[in-house]
Design a protein around this motif. Structure first.
Motif, PDB file in Angstrom:
ATOM      1  N   VAL A   1       0.852  -1.181   0.000  1.00  0.00           N
ATOM      2  CA  VAL A   1       0.000   0.000   0.000  1.00  0.00           C
ATOM      3  C   VAL A   1       0.887   1.230   0.000  1.00  0.00           C
ATOM      4  CG1 VAL A   1      -1.791   1.258   1.229  1.00  0.00           C
ATOM      5  CG2 VAL A   1      -1.812  -1.247   1.222  1.00  0.00           C
ATOM      6  N   LEU A   2       0.858   1.962  -1.094  1.00  0.00           N
ATOM      7  CA  LEU A   2       1.777   3.084  -1.236  1.00  0.00           C
ATOM      8  C   LEU A   2       1.477   4.205  -0.253  1.00  0.00           C
ATOM      9  CD1 LEU A   2       2.262   3.361  -5.095  1.00  0.00           C
ATOM     10  CD2 LEU A   2       3.705   2.221  -3.399  1.00  0.00           C
ATOM     11  N   SER A   3       0.237   4.352   0.144  1.00  0.00           N
ATOM     12  CA  SER A   3      -0.101   5.455   1.031  1.00  0.00           C
ATOM     13  C   SER A   3       0.507   5.305   2.427  1.00  0.00           C
ATOM     14  CB  SER A   3      -1.619   5.597   1.147  1.00  0.00           C
ATOM     15  OG  SER A   3      -2.185   4.430   1.720  1.00  0.00           O
ATOM     16  N   THR A   4       0.946   4.120   2.764  1.00  0.00           N
ATOM     17  CA  THR A   4       1.533   3.888   4.081  1.00  0.00           C
ATOM     18  C   THR A   4       3.053   3.889   4.060  1.00  0.00           C
ATOM     19  OG1 THR A   4       1.458   1.487   3.825  1.00  0.00           O
ATOM     20  CG2 THR A   4      -0.474   2.553   4.791  1.00  0.00           C
ATOM     21  N   ASN A   5       3.617   4.158   2.902  1.00  0.00           N
ATOM     22  CA  ASN A   5       5.070   4.155   2.743  1.00  0.00           C
ATOM     23  C   ASN A   5       5.502   5.367   1.927  1.00  0.00           C
ATOM     24  OD1 ASN A   5       5.865   1.232   3.707  1.00  0.00           O
ATOM     25  ND2 ASN A   5       4.061   1.004   2.400  1.00  0.00           N
TER      26      ASN A   5
ATOM     27  N   SER B   1       1.995  13.496  -6.580  1.00  0.00           N
ATOM     28  CA  SER B   1       0.693  13.327  -5.948  1.00  0.00           C
ATOM     29  C   SER B   1       0.407  11.835  -5.802  1.00  0.00           C
ATOM     30  CB  SER B   1      -0.400  14.016  -6.768  1.00  0.00           C
ATOM     31  OG  SER B   1      -0.491  13.447  -8.061  1.00  0.00           O
ATOM     32  N   ARG B   2      -0.678  11.568  -5.110  1.00  0.00           N
ATOM     33  CA  ARG B   2      -0.987  10.167  -4.821  1.00  0.00           C
ATOM     34  C   ARG B   2      -2.482   9.959  -4.902  1.00  0.00           C
ATOM     35  NH1 ARG B   2       1.482   9.080   0.643  1.00  0.00           N
ATOM     36  NH2 ARG B   2      -0.440  10.037   1.416  1.00  0.00           N
ATOM     37  N   ASP B   3      -2.865   8.849  -5.491  1.00  0.00           N
ATOM     38  CA  ASP B   3      -4.274   8.445  -5.518  1.00  0.00           C
ATOM     39  C   ASP B   3      -4.378   7.140  -4.737  1.00  0.00           C
ATOM     40  OD1 ASP B   3      -6.777   7.242  -6.191  1.00  0.00           O
ATOM     41  OD2 ASP B   3      -6.906   8.530  -7.943  1.00  0.00           O
ATOM     42  N   ASN B   4      -4.897   7.241  -3.554  1.00  0.00           N
ATOM     43  CA  ASN B   4      -4.928   6.059  -2.690  1.00  0.00           C
ATOM     44  C   ASN B   4      -5.861   4.975  -3.227  1.00  0.00           C
ATOM     45  OD1 ASN B   4      -3.169   7.404  -1.008  1.00  0.00           O
ATOM     46  ND2 ASN B   4      -4.769   8.099   0.388  1.00  0.00           N
ATOM     47  N   ASP B   5      -6.937   5.385  -3.861  1.00  0.00           N
ATOM     48  CA  ASP B   5      -7.868   4.378  -4.412  1.00  0.00           C
ATOM     49  C   ASP B   5      -7.203   3.553  -5.511  1.00  0.00           C
ATOM     50  OD1 ASP B   5     -10.767   6.561  -4.120  1.00  0.00           O
ATOM     51  OD2 ASP B   5      -9.850   5.176  -2.685  1.00  0.00           O
ATOM     52  N   LEU B   6      -6.346   4.204  -6.281  1.00  0.00           N
ATOM     53  CA  LEU B   6      -5.650   3.516  -7.372  1.00  0.00           C
ATOM     54  C   LEU B   6      -4.344   2.898  -6.908  1.00  0.00           C
ATOM     55  CD1 LEU B   6      -6.140   6.074 -10.287  1.00  0.00           C
ATOM     56  CD2 LEU B   6      -7.441   3.978  -9.856  1.00  0.00           C
ATOM     57  N   ASN B   7      -3.946   3.214  -5.660  1.00  0.00           N
ATOM     58  CA  ASN B   7      -2.648   2.760  -5.147  1.00  0.00           C
ATOM     59  C   ASN B   7      -1.532   3.166  -6.106  1.00  0.00           C
ATOM     60  OD1 ASN B   7      -1.135   1.574  -3.077  1.00  0.00           O
ATOM     61  ND2 ASN B   7      -1.055  -0.397  -4.127  1.00  0.00           N
ATOM     62  N   THR B   8      -1.578   4.430  -6.500  1.00  0.00           N
ATOM     63  CA  THR B   8      -0.668   4.957  -7.512  1.00  0.00           C
ATOM     64  C   THR B   8      -0.124   6.302  -7.058  1.00  0.00           C
ATOM     65  OG1 THR B   8      -1.840   3.817  -9.294  1.00  0.00           O
ATOM     66  CG2 THR B   8      -0.491   5.715  -9.914  1.00  0.00           C
ATOM     67  N   VAL B   9       1.132   6.510  -7.362  1.00  0.00           N
ATOM     68  CA  VAL B   9       1.777   7.808  -7.137  1.00  0.00           C
ATOM     69  C   VAL B   9       2.130   8.381  -8.506  1.00  0.00           C
ATOM     70  CG1 VAL B   9       3.847   8.943  -6.254  1.00  0.00           C
ATOM     71  CG2 VAL B   9       2.628   7.279  -4.835  1.00  0.00           C
ATOM     72  N   PHE B  10       1.892   9.675  -8.645  1.00  0.00           N
ATOM     73  CA  PHE B  10       2.130  10.348  -9.910  1.00  0.00           C
ATOM     74  C   PHE B  10       3.283  11.337  -9.793  1.00  0.00           C
ATOM     75  CE2 PHE B  10      -1.608   8.672 -11.832  1.00  0.00           C
ATOM     76  CZ  PHE B  10      -2.574   8.609 -10.842  1.00  0.00           C
ATOM     77  N   LEU B  11       3.950  11.530 -10.901  1.00  0.00           N
ATOM     78  CA  LEU B  11       4.950  12.589 -11.012  1.00  0.00           C
ATOM     79  C   LEU B  11       4.546  13.446 -12.205  1.00  0.00           C
ATOM     80  CD1 LEU B  11       7.647  13.867 -10.098  1.00  0.00           C
ATOM     81  CD2 LEU B  11       8.782  12.377 -11.767  1.00  0.00           C
ATOM     82  N   GLN B  12       3.973  14.601 -11.910  1.00  0.00           N
ATOM     83  CA  GLN B  12       3.591  15.544 -12.953  1.00  0.00           C
ATOM     84  C   GLN B  12       4.802  16.398 -13.293  1.00  0.00           C
ATOM     85  OE1 GLN B  12       0.553  15.964 -14.633  1.00  0.00           O
ATOM     86  NE2 GLN B  12       1.745  17.390 -15.894  1.00  0.00           N
ATOM     87  N   MET B  13       5.183  16.391 -14.540  1.00  0.00           N
ATOM     88  CA  MET B  13       6.365  17.105 -14.979  1.00  0.00           C
ATOM     89  C   MET B  13       5.949  18.168 -15.997  1.00  0.00           C
ATOM     90  SD  MET B  13       9.054  13.940 -15.318  1.00  0.00           S
ATOM     91  CE  MET B  13       8.275  13.325 -16.810  1.00  0.00           C
ATOM     92  N   ASN B  14       6.188  19.399 -15.659  1.00  0.00           N
ATOM     93  CA  ASN B  14       5.846  20.525 -16.529  1.00  0.00           C
ATOM     94  C   ASN B  14       7.109  21.282 -16.916  1.00  0.00           C
ATOM     95  OD1 ASN B  14       3.059  19.941 -16.128  1.00  0.00           O
ATOM     96  ND2 ASN B  14       3.056  21.171 -14.257  1.00  0.00           N
TER      97      ASN B  14
END
Length: 115
Positions: free
Chosen positions: A28-32, A70-83
């Motif tokens: 679970v990514l949200s706990t780490n 950012s993080r989406d806990n429902d998807l268990n995914t972390v994002f890296l938005q690069m602009n």
């Protein structure tokens, strides 16, 4: 078996944007804490940024103000938005997390910024 998988890389022009994803299974990514790194050919691996379990984010000076984690806990995914991408952002990007003193890495996703 813990697995991380990055996606979202590609070829983009200078000034463009990409959003990378780091999706996990069996953890679970949200706990780490989840950390993003990158490595360009012939260069050492570079720390890009981190999001900790409490949501605090930190970034390398080289990407501060341009990249956002950012993080989406429902998807268990972390994002890296690069602009505002620059040629020097060209690299293989990896996400990493850890649990019980073990580290888990994804296979990486290539980002290429053309000028």
């Amino acid at each position: 078996q813990v697995q991380l998988m990055e996606s979202g890389g590609g070829l983009v022009q200078v000034g463009g944007s990409l959003r990378l994803s780091c999706t996990a299974s069996s953890i679970v990514l949200s706990t780490n804490a989840v950390t993003w790194y990158r490595q360009a050919p012939g260069k050492e691996r570079e720390w890009v940024g981190v999001i900790v379990s409490g949501g605090v984010r930190k970034y390398a000076d080289s990407v501060k103000g341009r990249f956002a984690i950012s993080r989406d806990n429902d998807l268990n995914t972390v994002f890296l938005q690069m602009n505002s991408l620059k040629p020097e952002d060209t690299a293989m990007y990896y996400c990493k997390t850890s649990r019980r003193d073990r580290e888990y890495w994804g296979q990486g996703t290539q980002v290429t910024v053309s000028s």
